[in-house]
Design an enzyme around this catalytic site. Structure first.
Site, PDB file in Angstrom:
ATOM      1  N   ASP A  93       0.864  -1.180   0.000  1.00 35.84           N
ATOM      2  CA  ASP A  93       0.000   0.000   0.000  1.00 35.84           C
ATOM      3  C   ASP A  93       0.900   1.230   0.000  1.00 35.84           C
ATOM      4  OD1 ASP A  93       0.949   0.160   2.557  1.00 35.84           O
ATOM      5  OD2 ASP A  93      -0.935  -0.337   3.535  1.00 35.84           O
ATOM      6  N   SER A  94       0.307   2.385  -0.222  1.00 36.12           N
ATOM      7  CA  SER A  94       1.125   3.592  -0.458  1.00 36.12           C
ATOM      8  C   SER A  94       1.597   4.250   0.821  1.00 36.12           C
ATOM      9  CB  SER A  94       0.311   4.604  -1.257  1.00 36.12           C
ATOM     10  OG  SER A  94      -0.774   5.068  -0.464  1.00 36.12           O
ATOM     11  N   PHE A  97      -2.889   5.614   4.212  1.00 36.88           N
ATOM     12  CA  PHE A  97      -3.801   5.357   5.335  1.00 36.88           C
ATOM     13  C   PHE A  97      -3.074   5.507   6.669  1.00 36.88           C
ATOM     14  CE2 PHE A  97      -5.793   2.534   8.453  1.00 36.88           C
ATOM     15  CZ  PHE A  97      -7.072   3.076   8.477  1.00 36.88           C
ATOM     16  N   GLN A 189     -11.842   7.158  -4.029  1.00 39.14           N
ATOM     17  CA  GLN A 189     -12.264   7.716  -2.743  1.00 39.14           C
ATOM     18  C   GLN A 189     -13.635   8.377  -2.922  1.00 39.14           C
ATOM     19  OE1 GLN A 189     -11.123   7.300   0.239  1.00 39.14           O
ATOM     20  NE2 GLN A 189      -9.055   6.467  -0.072  1.00 39.14           N
ATOM     21  N   GLY A 216     -11.234   4.037   1.586  1.00 38.07           N
ATOM     22  CA  GLY A 216     -12.082   4.871   2.436  1.00 38.07           C
ATOM     23  C   GLY A 216     -13.343   4.197   2.911  1.00 38.07           C
ATOM     24  N   ASP A 266      -7.853  -7.373   1.849  1.00 40.85           N
ATOM     25  CA  ASP A 266      -6.772  -7.539   2.826  1.00 40.85           C
ATOM     26  C   ASP A 266      -7.243  -6.970   4.149  1.00 40.85           C
ATOM     27  OD1 ASP A 266      -5.017  -4.904   3.780  1.00 40.85           O
ATOM     28  OD2 ASP A 266      -6.325  -4.537   2.073  1.00 40.85           O
ATOM     29  N   CYS A 304     -12.656 -27.361   9.898  1.00 36.71           N
ATOM     30  CA  CYS A 304     -11.405 -26.789   9.396  1.00 36.71           C
ATOM     31  C   CYS A 304     -10.301 -27.851   9.389  1.00 36.71           C
ATOM     32  CB  CYS A 304     -11.003 -25.610  10.287  1.00 36.71           C
ATOM     33  SG  CYS A 304      -9.449 -24.818   9.793  1.00 36.71           S
ATOM     34  N   CYS A 306      -6.960 -27.037   9.047  1.00 28.24           N
ATOM     35  CA  CYS A 306      -5.669 -26.371   9.215  1.00 28.24           C
ATOM     36  C   CYS A 306      -4.797 -27.167  10.182  1.00 28.24           C
ATOM     37  CB  CYS A 306      -5.857 -24.935   9.722  1.00 28.24           C
ATOM     38  SG  CYS A 306      -6.280 -24.817  11.471  1.00 28.24           S
ATOM     39  N   CYS A 309      -6.255 -27.129  13.817  1.00 29.19           N
ATOM     40  CA  CYS A 309      -7.463 -27.926  14.046  1.00 29.19           C
ATOM     41  C   CYS A 309      -7.217 -29.426  13.859  1.00 29.19           C
ATOM     42  CB  CYS A 309      -8.590 -27.446  13.138  1.00 29.19           C
ATOM     43  SG  CYS A 309      -9.186 -25.796  13.612  1.00 29.19           S
ATOM     44  N   HIS A 335      -4.607 -20.758  12.257  1.00 29.09           N
ATOM     45  CA  HIS A 335      -6.015 -21.130  12.026  1.00 29.09           C
ATOM     46  C   HIS A 335      -6.773 -20.019  11.309  1.00 29.09           C
ATOM     47  CE1 HIS A 335     -10.164 -22.277  12.501  1.00 29.09           C
ATOM     48  NE2 HIS A 335     -10.367 -21.069  12.993  1.00 29.09           N
TER      49      HIS A 335
END
Length: 370
Positions: A93-94, A97, A189, A216, A266, A304, A306, A309, A335
């Protein structure tokens, strides 16, 4: 173009779609969730573990890496992929934020943003050109334009001026970006104002970015308002390019985001709550630290598969967390990330089978949002 998008299947009843993104470091199926590796590492898990759970692309943070260890050091190491020993995709990301969330520590002008480091109080200046320079040095596959994230709530005039500045900054980012092996995405935005979202989307689409993010949102507004903004904004973005909803990573928002045609997500949420002893499941959050699980020898989530689990009980994970053993938060993190990555895989399959609406209905019948 450094990356290309292939649309494979669109849901016949909603905006949901399955696609594929081709990058210099692999091909990724969408919709997908990207684990966040803020400081060039996904907290508590190794690159091998990420691979094992099906992660194909991770996100790193320009602001944090600019401050420590510095983009020049990362470039000297051969770029972010070599530095963090990750041969999959990386998105940075830039830093916008993070800078804007510094509040009183920063000052915004047309030129860029002056701010003090949250680490040592040192003075810095980040402009669109500088954000691109840093991201080119880091060498991620996908980088983001420097934008101003409109807070919630915001007055119309503030949101308008901010959104127009973001568009001007996007133009400057495009001019500054010269690396052919990475793709620069624009960020829509507009706050919670539909006409500003329309204008922002239209202006950015004219610039012909290889992909578009919706920024945003998920900044404190009611979820229903976020979905309204998505419903309004996404149809104005090109159907032949990826669409990325920034900062969203709870199962309910992922389902609704996918329904509105989003391809990439994300969020730090799954790793952050894992360190607080909270596990994500298809039925809602399970606070494994709670006393009721002290003698519960079932896995965190019976559905699950994973590593956590398959091998350990709620009682054991709770014991580790209560005694502040590092392995406990590693197990909850593994998990949560595995759960979200495979949750996205199930959604992709539902779209391919043309039963996404049924999947969504079934999800909401069992899910308790908190």
């Amino acid at each position: 173009m450094a990356i290309t998008y292939e649309l494979i299947k669109k849901c016949s009843q909603t905006g949901a779609r399955v696609g594929r993104i081709y990058t210099p470091h692999g091909v990724f199926d969408t919709p997908m969730f990207m684990p966040v590796g803020t400081q060039a590492t996904v907290k508590a898990v190794s690159p091998d573990e990420l691979k094992a759970m099906g992660a194909s692309i991770v996100l790193s943070n320009t602001y944090h890496l600019y401050l420590r260890p510095g983009a020049d050091l990362v470039a000297e190491a051969g770029g972010l992929h070599k530095f963090m020993k990750w041969d999959g995709g990386i998105l940075t990301d830039s830093g916008g934020f993070q800078v804007f969330s510094l509040g009183p520590l920063r000052k915004i002008t047309e030129e860029g943003v002056s701010f003090r480091s949250h680490i040592d109080g040192s003075k810095h200046f980040l402009s669109p050109e500088k954000a691109i320079e840093v991201q080119m040095a880091l060498g991620a596959d996908i980088i983001m334009a420097f934008d101003e994230c409109v807070p919630y709530p915001a007055e119309f005039e503030y949101a308008r001026a901010s959104t127009e500045r973001t568009t001007r900054w996007a133009e400057r980012c495009q001019k500054a970006h010269t690396r052919k092996d990475q793709a620069l995405f624009g960020i829509v935005q507009g706050g919670m104002y539909k006409d500003l979202r329309t204008k922002s989307a239209q202006d950015l689409v004219k610039m012909d970015f290889p992909g578009y993010a919706v920024g945003g949102l998920s900044v404190g507004e009611p979820k229903q308002l976020m979905y309204e903004m998505l419903e309004h904004t996404v149809p104005q973005l090109p159907h032949n390019k990826p669409r990325y909803l920034m900062g969203v990573g709870t199962p309910d928002c992922l389902v609704e985001g996918v329904m509105h045609g989003i391809d990439m997500f994300d969020c730090v949420f799954p790793t952050r709550v894992a360190r607080n002893g909270t596990a994500m499941t298809s039925k809602g959050r399970l606070v494994v630290k709670n006393a009721q699980y002290a003698r519960d020898f079932r896995p965190i989530d019976a559905d699950c598969d994973c590593y956590t689990c398959r091998n350990f009980s709620r009682a054991y994970v709770r014991h580790l967390l209560k005694t502040e053993e590092i392995f406990g938060l590693r197990l909850t993190t593994i998990h949560n990330l595995h759960f979200l990555i495979h949750f996205m895989k199930k959604m992709r399959q539902a779209i391919l089978d043309d039963r996404f609406l049924a999947f969504r209905q079934e999800f909401w019948a069992h899910y308790q949002s908190h």
